[in-house]
Write a protein that holds these residues in place. Structure first.
Motif, PDB file in Angstrom:
ATOM      1  N   THR A   1     -21.256 -12.258  -9.896  1.00 44.43           N
ATOM      2  CA  THR A   1     -20.539 -10.989  -9.855  1.00 44.43           C
ATOM      3  C   THR A   1     -19.336 -11.164  -8.947  1.00 44.43           C
ATOM      4  OG1 THR A   1     -20.751  -8.594  -9.490  1.00 44.43           O
ATOM      5  CG2 THR A   1     -21.756 -10.041  -7.854  1.00 44.43           C
ATOM      6  N   ARG A   2     -18.332 -10.342  -9.148  1.00 43.45           N
ATOM      7  CA  ARG A   2     -17.160 -10.451  -8.291  1.00 43.45           C
ATOM      8  C   ARG A   2     -17.427  -9.769  -6.953  1.00 43.45           C
ATOM      9  NH1 ARG A   2     -10.919  -8.801  -9.686  1.00 43.45           N
ATOM     10  NH2 ARG A   2     -11.777  -6.692  -9.799  1.00 43.45           N
ATOM     11  N   ILE A   3     -16.940 -10.406  -5.885  1.00 40.20           N
ATOM     12  CA  ILE A   3     -17.080  -9.861  -4.541  1.00 40.20           C
ATOM     13  C   ILE A   3     -15.717  -9.365  -4.080  1.00 40.20           C
ATOM     14  CG2 ILE A   3     -17.712 -10.353  -2.156  1.00 40.20           C
ATOM     15  CD1 ILE A   3     -19.609 -12.481  -3.167  1.00 40.20           C
ATOM     16  N   ASN A   4     -15.650  -8.106  -3.715  1.00 37.36           N
ATOM     17  CA  ASN A   4     -14.412  -7.471  -3.282  1.00 37.36           C
ATOM     18  C   ASN A   4     -14.428  -7.325  -1.760  1.00 37.36           C
ATOM     19  OD1 ASN A   4     -13.174  -6.277  -6.048  1.00 37.36           O
ATOM     20  ND2 ASN A   4     -15.402  -6.106  -6.064  1.00 37.36           N
ATOM     21  N   ILE A   5     -13.389  -7.828  -1.101  1.00 34.38           N
ATOM     22  CA  ILE A   5     -13.289  -7.784   0.352  1.00 34.38           C
ATOM     23  C   ILE A   5     -12.300  -6.690   0.738  1.00 34.38           C
ATOM     24  CG2 ILE A   5     -12.889  -9.096   2.453  1.00 34.38           C
ATOM     25  CD1 ILE A   5     -15.064 -10.292   0.726  1.00 34.38           C
ATOM     26  N   VAL A   6     -12.771  -5.691   1.490  1.00 36.35           N
ATOM     27  CA  VAL A   6     -11.913  -4.604   1.952  1.00 36.35           C
ATOM     28  C   VAL A   6     -11.406  -4.954   3.339  1.00 36.35           C
ATOM     29  CG1 VAL A   6     -11.773  -2.136   2.463  1.00 36.35           C
ATOM     30  CG2 VAL A   6     -13.274  -2.948   0.623  1.00 36.35           C
TER      31      VAL A   6
ATOM     32  N   ARG B   1      -9.628 -18.191  -4.125  1.00 37.55           N
ATOM     33  CA  ARG B   1     -10.825 -18.357  -4.932  1.00 37.55           C
ATOM     34  C   ARG B   1     -11.934 -17.391  -4.521  1.00 37.55           C
ATOM     35  NH1 ARG B   1      -9.173 -23.602  -3.553  1.00 37.55           N
ATOM     36  NH2 ARG B   1      -8.454 -24.856  -5.283  1.00 37.55           N
ATOM     37  N   ASN B   2     -12.729 -17.009  -5.507  1.00 37.17           N
ATOM     38  CA  ASN B   2     -14.013 -16.358  -5.300  1.00 37.17           C
ATOM     39  C   ASN B   2     -13.919 -15.015  -4.599  1.00 37.17           C
ATOM     40  OD1 ASN B   2     -15.097 -18.719  -6.371  1.00 37.17           O
ATOM     41  ND2 ASN B   2     -15.420 -19.616  -4.352  1.00 37.17           N
ATOM     42  N   MET B   3     -12.781 -14.362  -4.639  1.00 36.33           N
ATOM     43  CA  MET B   3     -12.697 -13.076  -3.970  1.00 36.33           C
ATOM     44  C   MET B   3     -11.601 -12.224  -4.590  1.00 36.33           C
ATOM     45  SD  MET B   3     -10.541 -13.481  -0.439  1.00 36.33           S
ATOM     46  CE  MET B   3     -11.607 -14.673   0.326  1.00 36.33           C
ATOM     47  N   ASN B   4     -11.755 -10.924  -4.379  1.00 37.98           N
ATOM     48  CA  ASN B   4     -10.704  -9.976  -4.692  1.00 37.98           C
ATOM     49  C   ASN B   4     -10.460  -9.153  -3.440  1.00 37.98           C
ATOM     50  OD1 ASN B   4      -8.899  -8.315  -6.361  1.00 37.98           O
ATOM     51  ND2 ASN B   4     -10.463  -6.740  -6.069  1.00 37.98           N
ATOM     52  N   ILE B   5      -9.221  -9.090  -2.986  1.00 37.85           N
ATOM     53  CA  ILE B   5      -8.892  -8.373  -1.764  1.00 37.85           C
ATOM     54  C   ILE B   5      -8.509  -6.934  -2.102  1.00 37.85           C
ATOM     55  CG2 ILE B   5      -7.393  -8.261   0.252  1.00 37.85           C
ATOM     56  CD1 ILE B   5      -9.260 -10.646   0.235  1.00 37.85           C
ATOM     57  N   ILE B   6      -9.143  -5.979  -1.429  1.00 40.24           N
ATOM     58  CA  ILE B   6      -8.762  -4.576  -1.508  1.00 40.24           C
ATOM     59  C   ILE B   6      -8.170  -4.200  -0.155  1.00 40.24           C
ATOM     60  CG2 ILE B   6      -9.557  -2.201  -1.788  1.00 40.24           C
ATOM     61  CD1 ILE B   6     -11.793  -3.224  -3.568  1.00 40.24           C
ATOM     62  N   VAL B   7      -6.885  -3.906  -0.128  1.00 41.59           N
ATOM     63  CA  VAL B   7      -6.182  -3.622   1.120  1.00 41.59           C
ATOM     64  C   VAL B   7      -6.269  -2.135   1.428  1.00 41.59           C
ATOM     65  CG1 VAL B   7      -3.964  -3.701   2.320  1.00 41.59           C
ATOM     66  CG2 VAL B   7      -4.614  -5.553   0.773  1.00 41.59           C
ATOM     67  N   ILE B   8      -6.643  -1.804   2.654  1.00 44.88           N
ATOM     68  CA  ILE B   8      -6.703  -0.412   3.097  1.00 44.88           C
ATOM     69  C   ILE B   8      -5.280   0.105   3.286  1.00 44.88           C
ATOM     70  CG2 ILE B   8      -7.441   1.137   4.947  1.00 44.88           C
ATOM     71  CD1 ILE B   8      -9.762  -0.761   5.461  1.00 44.88           C
ATOM     72  N   LYS B   9      -4.966   1.208   2.595  1.00 44.61           N
ATOM     73  CA  LYS B   9      -3.610   1.751   2.627  1.00 44.61           C
ATOM     74  C   LYS B   9      -3.632   3.232   3.003  1.00 44.61           C
ATOM     75  CE  LYS B   9      -1.788  -1.461  -0.849  1.00 44.61           C
ATOM     76  NZ  LYS B   9      -1.085  -1.601  -2.151  1.00 44.61           N
ATOM     77  N   ASP B  10      -2.500   3.699   3.528  1.00 46.23           N
ATOM     78  CA  ASP B  10      -2.408   5.092   3.957  1.00 46.23           C
ATOM     79  C   ASP B  10      -2.536   6.069   2.797  1.00 46.23           C
ATOM     80  OD1 ASP B  10      -2.087   4.318   6.585  1.00 46.23           O
ATOM     81  OD2 ASP B  10       0.121   4.322   6.482  1.00 46.23           O
TER      82      ASP B  10
ATOM     83  N   ILE C   1     -12.182   0.700  -4.675  1.00 47.02           N
ATOM     84  CA  ILE C   1     -13.599   0.534  -4.352  1.00 47.02           C
ATOM     85  C   ILE C   1     -14.469   1.201  -5.404  1.00 47.02           C
ATOM     86  CG2 ILE C   1     -15.402   1.193  -2.698  1.00 47.02           C
ATOM     87  CD1 ILE C   1     -13.274   0.871  -0.487  1.00 47.02           C
ATOM     88  N   ASN C   2     -14.076   2.405  -5.803  1.00 46.92           N
ATOM     89  CA  ASN C   2     -14.828   3.122  -6.836  1.00 46.92           C
ATOM     90  C   ASN C   2     -14.855   2.333  -8.145  1.00 46.92           C
ATOM     91  OD1 ASN C   2     -16.163   5.527  -8.009  1.00 46.92           O
ATOM     92  ND2 ASN C   2     -14.230   5.740  -9.145  1.00 46.92           N
ATOM     93  N   GLU C   3     -13.714   1.741  -8.497  1.00 50.46           N
ATOM     94  CA  GLU C   3     -13.651   0.948  -9.724  1.00 50.46           C
ATOM     95  C   GLU C   3     -14.548  -0.281  -9.632  1.00 50.46           C
ATOM     96  OE1 GLU C   3     -10.355  -1.371 -12.561  1.00 50.46           O
ATOM     97  OE2 GLU C   3      -9.713  -0.354 -10.717  1.00 50.46           O
TER      98      GLU C   3
ATOM     99  N   MET D   1      -4.596   5.995   0.490  1.00 47.77           N
ATOM    100  CA  MET D   1      -6.002   6.067   0.085  1.00 47.77           C
ATOM    101  C   MET D   1      -6.270   5.431  -1.273  1.00 47.77           C
ATOM    102  SD  MET D   1      -7.111   7.434   2.780  1.00 47.77           S
ATOM    103  CE  MET D   1      -8.821   7.810   2.399  1.00 47.77           C
ATOM    104  N   SER D   2      -5.338   4.639  -1.769  1.00 49.61           N
ATOM    105  CA  SER D   2      -5.540   4.001  -3.070  1.00 49.61           C
ATOM    106  C   SER D   2      -6.706   3.023  -3.043  1.00 49.61           C
ATOM    107  CB  SER D   2      -4.259   3.292  -3.516  1.00 49.61           C
ATOM    108  OG  SER D   2      -3.872   2.290  -2.577  1.00 49.61           O
ATOM    109  N   HIS D   3      -7.054   2.545  -1.846  1.00 47.40           N
ATOM    110  CA  HIS D   3      -8.184   1.616  -1.752  1.00 47.40           C
ATOM    111  C   HIS D   3      -9.499   2.286  -2.139  1.00 47.40           C
ATOM    112  CE1 HIS D   3      -7.854   3.615   2.169  1.00 47.40           C
ATOM    113  NE2 HIS D   3      -9.155   3.441   2.304  1.00 47.40           N
ATOM    114  N   ILE D   4      -9.591   3.598  -1.974  1.00 46.01           N
ATOM    115  CA  ILE D   4     -10.808   4.316  -2.362  1.00 46.01           C
ATOM    116  C   ILE D   4     -11.015   4.209  -3.868  1.00 46.01           C
ATOM    117  CG2 ILE D   4     -12.002   6.528  -2.395  1.00 46.01           C
ATOM    118  CD1 ILE D   4     -11.764   5.334   0.366  1.00 46.01           C
TER     119      ILE D   4
END
Length: 291
Positions: free
Chosen positions: A138-143, A163-172, A180-182, A174-177
Motif C-alpha cells: 500500500t502507499r505510505i503518505n508522509i505528512v 522512492r516508496n513515499m508520497n509527501i503531503i505538505v501541511i499548508k495554510d 489526507i482524506n483522499e 488546509m489543502s493537506h486535509i
C-alpha cells in the motif's frame, strides 16, 4: 511557546559531502567525519544544546557530567540517523538489520482495507524502517511541514528518487486535509509526527516526564474525525547498523470527538514516555519542549 520554526539545520554542501563519502566509502567513514561535526555543534550551537542539556538534567535526571556527555552523544546519534536515512532512501549498499515488534499490526491495518493513521515523534528514526515497508503493498503518505530549504529538498530528491513515499505538505489553506482524506479513502496509510507545532496552531496539554507539555491538536483531531485504525510507530538505533522497530496494536477512536481526541493524545503520550525511558539519547527536539 516552543521556539521550533519548522526548519532544520544543514546546507546543500554538507549533504553533498556526506553523500559522496557514503557512495564511495560507506557509513563508517561518514560516521568518523560525523564525530567532528557533532563536536562542532556540541561546542557552538548553544541555542539547541541548552534545551537538550536541560532535558537530560531536569527531565531524565542525569548528573551534570552525564548530561554533558549525553548532549554530545545526542548530536552524534542524530547525525547517524540522518546518514542512515539517506542510505536507505537511496538504496545504497548497507549492512543495516532490523528487528520488528508489531509489524503484523500494520499488515492487519492494510488487510482491513480502511486505511490507517501512523503517529510518531522526533524520537528515534522510524522513517528508516518505513522505507522498507514496500511489502505492505500500500502507499505510505508522509505528512510534514514544508520547513526544509527547497534547494536541499531538491538535492535529496535527486539522490533518493523519492522512492516508496508520497509527501503531503501541511499548508495554510488546509489543502493537506483533503489530501489526507483522499489517501484514507484509497485505503492507504498516513504517517505524521504528533509532537511539534508552529506558533498559532491549536494545541493540547499533557504531562510528559512529570511536566506539562503541549502537543499539536491536528493529528489527534484527525484520528478522532476519520475514525480509522490508529497506531504509534517508532524505530530506534541500537547499534551502528541495527534498528529496533515498534508498532502498537491499532485502535479506533469512536467516542464523541473531544473524548476521542483526549484518548488518542493519552495513548500517544504513554507510548512516547515509555520509549524515552528506553532510548533517552534519541530525543531530537532541539528546543524547550516543556516551555
Amino acid at each position: 511557546m516552543p521556539s521550533w520554526e519548522g526548519k532544520s539545520k544543514g546546507n546543500k554542501l554538507g549533504y553533498s559531502i556526506f553523500i559522496f563519502i557514503l557512495r564511495y566509502g560507506g557509513v563508517y567513514p561518514a560516521y568518523f567525519l560525523l564525530r567532528f561535526v557533532a563536536f562542532y555543534y556540541f561546542l557552538f550551537s548553544w541555542s539547541s544544546s541548552k534545551p537538550i542539556y536541560h532535558y537530560f538534567r531536569d527531565r531524565i535526571g542525569y548528573s551534570r557530567w552525564k548530561s554533558i556527555f549525553s548532549l554530545y552523544r545526542n548530536y552524534y546519534v542524530f547525525g547517524q540517523t540522518l546518514i542512515d536515512k539517506i542510505v536507505v532512501m537511496a538504496d545504497m549498499a548497507n549492512k543495516f538489520t532490523f528487528h520488528f515488534d508489531g509489524e503484523h499490526h500494520l499488515h492487519e491495518m492494510v488487510s482491513g482495507k480502511r486505511g490507517g493513521i501512523l503517529l510518531s515523534a522526533h524520537l528515534g528514526n522510524w522513517e528508516v524502517a518505513g522505507h522498507l515497508f514496500t511489502r505492505l503493498e500500500t502507499r505510505i503518505n508522509i505528512v510534514m511541514f514544508d520547513g526544509e530549504h527547497q534547494r536541499i529538498k531538491d538535492y535529496l530528491s535527486s539522490v533518493t528518487g523519492g522512492r516508496n513515499m508520497n509527501i503531503i505538505v501541511i499548508k495554510d489553506d488546509m489543502s493537506h486535509i483533503y489530501a489526507i482524506n483522499e489517501a484514507l479513502s484509497n485505503q492507504e496509510l498516513v504517517c505524521m509526527h504528533a509532537d511539534r507545532f508552529l506558533p498559532g496552531n491549536k494545541t493540547l496539554t499533557a504531562s510528559l516526564l512529570g511536566h506539562d507539555a503541549r502537543f499539536p491538536m491536528g493529528p489527534f483531531l484527525l484520528a478522532a474525525t476519520f475514525r480509522v485504525p490508529v497506531c504509534q510507530v517508532f524505530a530506534f538505533k541500537e547499534s551502528a547498523t541495527h534498528y529496533h522497530f515498534y508498532a502498537t496494536e491499532p485502535r479506533q477512536y469512536n467516542g464523541r470527538r473531544n473524548q476521542g481526541i483526549e484518548t488518542a493524545l493519552q495513548d500517544f503520550v504513554v507510548q512516547l514516555e515509555e520509549k524515552i525511558h528506553l532510548y533517552p539519547a534519541q530525543w531530537f527536539n532541539y528546543y524547550d519542549f516543556w516551555e
